[in-house]
Design a protein around this motif. Structure first.
Motif, mmCIF file in Angstrom:
data_model
loop_
_atom_site.group_PDB
_atom_site.id
_atom_site.type_symbol
_atom_site.label_atom_id
_atom_site.label_comp_id
_atom_site.label_asym_id
_atom_site.label_seq_id
_atom_site.Cartn_x
_atom_site.Cartn_y
_atom_site.Cartn_z
ATOM 1 N N LEU A 54 0.823 -1.156 0.043
ATOM 2 C CA LEU A 54 0.100 0.054 0.082
ATOM 3 C C LEU A 54 0.821 1.261 0.054
ATOM 4 N N ILE A 113 -6.574 5.095 0.330
ATOM 5 C CA ILE A 113 -6.955 4.821 1.730
ATOM 6 C C ILE A 113 -8.571 4.981 1.897
ATOM 7 N N LEU A 166 -8.845 -0.868 8.408
ATOM 8 C CA LEU A 166 -7.647 -1.050 7.547
ATOM 9 C C LEU A 166 -6.745 -1.373 8.519
ATOM 10 N N LEU A 168 -2.411 -1.693 8.477
ATOM 11 C CA LEU A 168 -1.430 -1.198 7.636
ATOM 12 C C LEU A 168 -0.013 -1.619 8.445
ATOM 13 N N SER A 237 2.678 -3.446 3.548
ATOM 14 C CA SER A 237 1.309 -4.281 3.157
ATOM 15 C C SER A 237 0.469 -3.817 4.006
ATOM 16 N N ALA A 238 -0.747 -4.173 3.537
ATOM 17 C CA ALA A 238 -2.139 -4.005 4.304
ATOM 18 C C ALA A 238 -3.104 -4.832 4.126
ATOM 19 N N ASN A 260 1.366 -2.035 13.791
ATOM 20 C CA ASN A 260 0.548 -1.916 12.764
ATOM 21 C C ASN A 260 -0.336 -0.410 12.783
#
Length: 295
Positions: A54, A113, A166, A168, A237-238, A260
């Motif tokens: 991402l 996002i 989300l 991330l 990454s997400a 995260n």
């Protein structure tokens, strides 16, 4: 007056499984955001969508630096938005990061996002909650199996399952350092939990959740039916996941910390009402009642 309660919880002596029939998982459609038709189909089926990368390397480096700044910010000493590990006193979570940090405030508004959040929820959105979760090496505690929506419904007054999260990765998420585990397809079943909500439950639940924890039989049934997917990947990454996904994570006894960024987007058409199973709403930094549309 709160809308009709489609997901009663913490009101009986036995757990119940309530099947999701009125709330779609994907409210939007392809062409109205960055996610493809294939990704949206997978999100509808599994309840989550993984994003391989991402953030670009320079953006990731800035995010990591901002995480370090927040975790070591002396001005936040004693602030209840900073939650520490019971055993080591190291930082476990910092909440409200989109208000505490200009960098994260801009990041949540990035079209990669917020555009995906609008697309999944089919409406304008606002931030219900934001935080960074940190699992330090040699002792980061686990997060027990739970559905976020159960808590947001019971204690914040979120009426419907029209929210998406989300996660991330700001450090590499290995399979051995406490990475996220999700049961694919579990978002279609709401597990009604047993027991009343204690007064000011959030003060203890942020370190170890007890109220709103699903019973072991229900967790076993969902695991047998859906299996368990473990989210691993490099920093940057997400994963997007539905508010009702059954998820959790193991503790981290490895030397490798895991951090995260976690952002919850709620539809403006799903604004909070009075809590469904608590005497009063949780603080603003846990369940925002500022429904400003993200631009």
């Amino acid at each position: 007056m709160s809308p009709r309660d489609l997901y009663p919880t913490r009101d009986a002596t036995e757990a119940r499984l309530i099947y999701r029939t009125e709330d779609p998982t994907v409210w939007g459609s392809p062409g109205y955001g960055p996610l493809t038709a294939e990704q949206l189909d997978g999100h509808e089926r599994d309840g989550f969508t993984s994003i391989e990368q991402l953030l670009e390397p320079a953006e990731l480096a800035d995010a990591q630096a901002e995480l370090e700044r927040l975790v070591h910010d002396d001005t936040l000493e004693g602030d209840e938005r900073v939650v520490r590990e019971r055993a080591s006193n190291e930082v476990r979570s910092v909440f409200d990061v989109h208000r505490l940090s200009k960098f994260f405030a801009e990041l949540v508004r990035d079209e990669r996002i917020v555009g995906a959040a609008r697309q999944i929820l089919g409406s304008e959105v606002y931030v219900h909650q934001s935080r960074v979760n940190s699992k330090p090496g040699f002792g980061g505690a686990p997060f027990e199996w739970h559905s976020d929506f159960e808590t947001w419904h019971a204690e914040d007054g979120m009426p419907r399952m029209r929210a998406v999260s989300l996660s991330l990765a700001l450090t590499e998420n290995f399979h051995f350092n406490g990475s996220l585990m999700i049961m694919p397809g579990s978002h279609r079943t709401f597990v009604s939990c047993v027991g009343e909500t204690p007064e000011d439950n959030y003060k203890s639940s942020l370190k170890q959740q007890e109220a709103g924890v699903p019973d072991q039989m229900s967790v076993r049934l969902l695991a047998d039916r859906h299996g368990i997917h473990q989210f691993t990947g490099p920093a940057g990454s997400a994963i997007w996941f539905d508010s009702n996904c059954m998820h959790g994570s193991n503790g981290n006894i490895t030397p490798f910390p895991r951090s995260n960024l976690f952002i919850v987007f709620n539809s403006v058409d799903n604004a909070l009402v009075e809590p469904y199973a608590a005497s009063s709403p949780r603080p603003e930094y846990l369940g925002s009642r500022d429904w400003e549309v993200l631009r």
